[in-house]
Design an enzyme around this catalytic site. Structure first.
Site, PDB file in Angstrom:
ATOM      1  N   ASP A 197       0.850  -1.185   0.000  1.00  0.00           N
ATOM      2  CA  ASP A 197       0.000   0.000   0.000  1.00  0.00           C
ATOM      3  C   ASP A 197       0.884   1.233   0.000  1.00  0.00           C
ATOM      4  O   ASP A 197       1.965   1.240   0.588  1.00  0.00           O
ATOM      5  CB  ASP A 197      -0.971   0.005   1.183  1.00  0.00           C
ATOM      6  CG  ASP A 197      -0.282   0.069   2.534  1.00  0.00           C
ATOM      7  OD1 ASP A 197      -0.024   1.189   3.021  1.00  0.00           O
ATOM      8  OD2 ASP A 197      -0.018  -0.996   3.116  1.00  0.00           O
ATOM      9  N   ASP A 224      -9.382   3.783   6.646  1.00  0.00           N
ATOM     10  CA  ASP A 224      -8.218   3.672   7.519  1.00  0.00           C
ATOM     11  C   ASP A 224      -8.573   4.271   8.877  1.00  0.00           C
ATOM     12  O   ASP A 224      -8.654   5.485   9.033  1.00  0.00           O
ATOM     13  CB  ASP A 224      -7.042   4.414   6.874  1.00  0.00           C
ATOM     14  CG  ASP A 224      -5.767   4.374   7.701  1.00  0.00           C
ATOM     15  OD1 ASP A 224      -5.806   3.903   8.852  1.00  0.00           O
ATOM     16  OD2 ASP A 224      -4.721   4.832   7.202  1.00  0.00           O
ATOM     17  N   GLU A 267      -7.308   4.639  12.571  1.00  0.00           N
ATOM     18  CA  GLU A 267      -6.152   4.478  13.449  1.00  0.00           C
ATOM     19  C   GLU A 267      -5.962   5.704  14.319  1.00  0.00           C
ATOM     20  O   GLU A 267      -6.801   6.603  14.325  1.00  0.00           O
ATOM     21  CB  GLU A 267      -4.896   4.179  12.641  1.00  0.00           C
ATOM     22  CG  GLU A 267      -4.506   5.239  11.612  1.00  0.00           C
ATOM     23  CD  GLU A 267      -3.223   4.855  10.864  1.00  0.00           C
ATOM     24  OE1 GLU A 267      -2.149   4.941  11.471  1.00  0.00           O
ATOM     25  OE2 GLU A 267      -3.324   4.466   9.667  1.00  0.00           O
TER      26      GLU A 267
END
Length: 273
Positions: free
Chosen positions: A72, A161, A163
């Site tokens: 990625d 995503d 996080e």
């Protein structure tokens, strides 16, 4: 001497009065501190997980099952030599498209189209900022700027995503209930617009702390889990298996190193939905 001290004190009071006047004037005009930026080349899948959780690896994990290597990338990697990555064995890629509702990866076209052109199965991901705007709003921004999906057998479902907050408090100041609602809003909107539930990228530590297990996301959303250690370890609550393991932050391929939990045919089936 007394007169001199009096004049000095009077001068200081004058300075303080001018400063106070400036503050009042600024408030009256609506001037305030500039907001924090929304998006950076330094924010990418795992950038904050690496800072908070650490972990390193020196070799590829022992192959236990059929696994497909991938990668990625974000603008942090710049222009990627996709032919070289393909020749080195990468067969899929996730590319950062957006962050919040104010950042677009300036290298997205080169990375997203370049990976496709060499034969990889690729998808786009969104770096979530749940304290800046709603999940529905960020999902729309993502889909509008690269987060779409097509049943061409070469496109993975878009990914969110989730996080650590790069700007402040770990869980973005949200309770587990509020964060769960945010994730559901984002997921539902992406599903509505692309006909696919988004993949969820996260780590077990962050997810268990900030989202929890009130909703079993493993029933609908593929898991892309980050864990930089010799073994995969426990999964985030709500999943019984993972789809992709981000096992290292750097290595043979540009960007992060990933392993798909299955063979090439199974990877194709994920792309096809």
């Amino acid at each position: 001497m007394v007169l001199l001290r009096f004049r000095t004190w009077t001068a200081r009071l004058g300075v303080l009065a001018l400063a106070a006047g400036a503050v009042v004037a600024a408030s009256a005009s609506g001037t305030s501190a500039a907001p924090l930026p929304e998006g950076s080349a330094d924010h990418y899948a795992g950038s904050q997980i690496g800072k908070h959780e650490g972990g390193t690896r020196t070799a590829r994990p022992a192959k236990r099952f059929a696994e497909v290597p991938g990668m990625d990338v974000s603008s942090h990697q710049g222009d990627v030599d996709w032919r070289r990555s393909w020749d080195d064995g990468a067969r899929f890629a996730y590319v950062k498209a957006t962050e919040g509702t104010g950042y677009r990866n300036p290298k997205f076209a080169q990375q997203y189209n370049g990976s496709y052109d060499v034969g990889m199965i690729r998808g786009a991901y969104h770096f979530a900022l749940p304290d800046r705007s709603g999940g529905t709003e960020q999902a729309d921004f993502f889909v509008d700027h690269g987060g779409g999906w097509s049943a061409d057998g070469r496109t993975l479902p878009g990914a969110m995503d989730m996080e650590y907050n790069p700007y402040g408090e770990t869980c973005y100041g949200l309770s587990q209930e509020a964060m769960t609602r945010w994730v559901l809003d984002f997921s539902d909107r992406v599903l509505q617009r692309t006909q696919r539930h988004p993949t969820i990228y996260t780590s077990a530590n962050w997810w268990n702390r900030c989202v929890g297990g009130s909703v079993h996301f493993g029933r609908t959303n593929p898991l892309w889990v980050a864990h930089y250690a010799d073994a995969l370890g426990a999964l985030p609550v709500g999943w019984d298996f993972h789809t992709i393991w981000q096992w290292r932050a750097a290595g043979l391929f540009p960007g992060d190193q990933n392993l798909f939990n299955g063979n090439a045919e199974q990877l194709l089936s994920v792309a096809l939905g």
